[in-house]
Write a protein that holds these residues in place. Sequence first.
Motif, short mmCIF file in Angstrom:
data_model
loop_
_atom_site.label_atom_id
_atom_site.label_comp_id
_atom_site.label_asym_id
_atom_site.label_seq_id
_atom_site.Cartn_x
_atom_site.Cartn_y
_atom_site.Cartn_z
N VAL A 66 0.82 -1.15 -0.11
CA VAL A 66 -0.07 0.02 0.00
C VAL A 66 1.03 1.18 0.01
N SER A 67 1.94 1.32 0.60
CA SER A 67 2.71 2.51 0.72
C SER A 67 3.59 2.68 -0.70
N LEU A 68 3.95 1.58 -1.36
CA LEU A 68 4.43 1.96 -2.73
C LEU A 68 3.45 2.19 -3.59
N ALA A 69 2.21 1.62 -3.48
CA ALA A 69 1.05 1.99 -4.38
C ALA A 69 0.59 3.62 -4.18
N VAL A 70 0.71 4.05 -3.11
CA VAL A 70 0.30 5.37 -3.04
C VAL A 70 1.52 6.22 -3.39
N VAL A 71 2.74 5.93 -3.28
CA VAL A 71 3.68 6.56 -3.69
C VAL A 71 3.94 6.70 -5.09
N ASP A 72 3.74 5.52 -5.75
CA ASP A 72 3.83 5.67 -7.33
C ASP A 72 2.77 5.78 -8.00
N GLY B 116 3.33 7.94 1.49
CA GLY B 116 2.82 6.24 1.68
C GLY B 116 3.09 5.85 2.87
N ALA B 117 4.04 6.16 3.67
CA ALA B 117 3.98 5.41 5.20
C ALA B 117 2.76 5.82 5.87
#
Length: 407
Positions: free
Chosen positions: A241-247, A256-257
Amino acid sequence: MTNSHARLVERASVAVFVVFFLNGFNFATWAARLPAIRDGLDFSPAQMGALLLVGAVGSLVALPLSGMVVERLGARRTVFAFAVLNAVGLVIASVGVAFGQVLVVGFGLVLFGIGTSVWDAAMNLEGAAVEQHLGRTIMPRYHAGFSFGTVAAAGLAAVMAWLHVPVVVHVPIAVVASVVVVGLVVRRFLTPADEAAVAHEDAPEKGARGALAAWLEPRTLLIGLIVLAAGLTEGSANDWVSLAVVDGFSTGEALGALAFGVFVAAMTSMRWFGVALLDRRGRVVVLRVCAVLSLVGLLVFALAGPLWLALVGVVAWGAGAAFGFPVGLSAAADDPRRAPARVSVVATIGYSAFLAGPPLIGLLAQHVGYRHALLVVIVPIALGLCVVGAAAPLRVGAPDEAPTPRD
């Protein structure tokens, strides 16, 4: 139960809660820094998925052996020994990230996976034993402890990312402190004599033969499917979920965190306050509601345009992921005569999905992006929804082929 024994059980219950908290803390300390880890290694989504799969291999190898380890060492020694291994693995992996050494990171993640899986299985078996002594539902709150730990770690990771603290500094300090606390609290676990008190004289055969028999029980396997769906729902959020938000939304690592923290906060709230809902409505109704929440939340997160709407989806996703795992383990432990073997089977199935499924999503993300790759989780959630009736409370002594639900 005498007053002195009741106090010992309550102390053991608090100790189990703390151990769950610290297990979640260690897991999320690594998971919430995945964007920084990805950047440090200069990895693509497919490479990140492969790296996480390496760690999952260690867990999948160790999980089937966890019951025998606990039987040999006891819950308190098993939890502490494998918490140490968990921390050692993360320290090695963080050093590997700092020096850009992929093989070192992979080796550390294998150790981390072995430590995590056996620690997880041992604390769940201890939790099931305490729950039997207490005579009331408590497992969801233990798992809320895990979620509290992930929330705390996600918040700390967001601060560390904002301050640009390197992974190699943040992770070792956090996990070593965690292990010190684990070593202190496991002393309050139930003694072997206390754990044996929930068994019956007509208990079935133990050891490898008893464990194999549990793998052949239809109800246990259906509960395992429910927990598999829950484990994949929770694990995919923890890893991606953190990477999905960042990218997906072109935001910074700190946001993201924070999105990861929103997920685990929603799941934690449901696990803590939803026990009363379980008591009023029963397992089956609550599990159905949670499955629908997960489906809706995943769809909104994956397909929403604005970030604020995607975060609303994260809230629904987190709330829906709350109960499948702990309720499934409680259902497996309905009959105390067979609880250890059944809990071990269900935990193995659930943690296999929790650990191995998300890395495979990373391979898919290479082609469709993180947000759309997460849509694949809808399939196991729908399958779990179809078999939630298997989690209905079992009347002790009823035949496994025809369980009789209690009112």
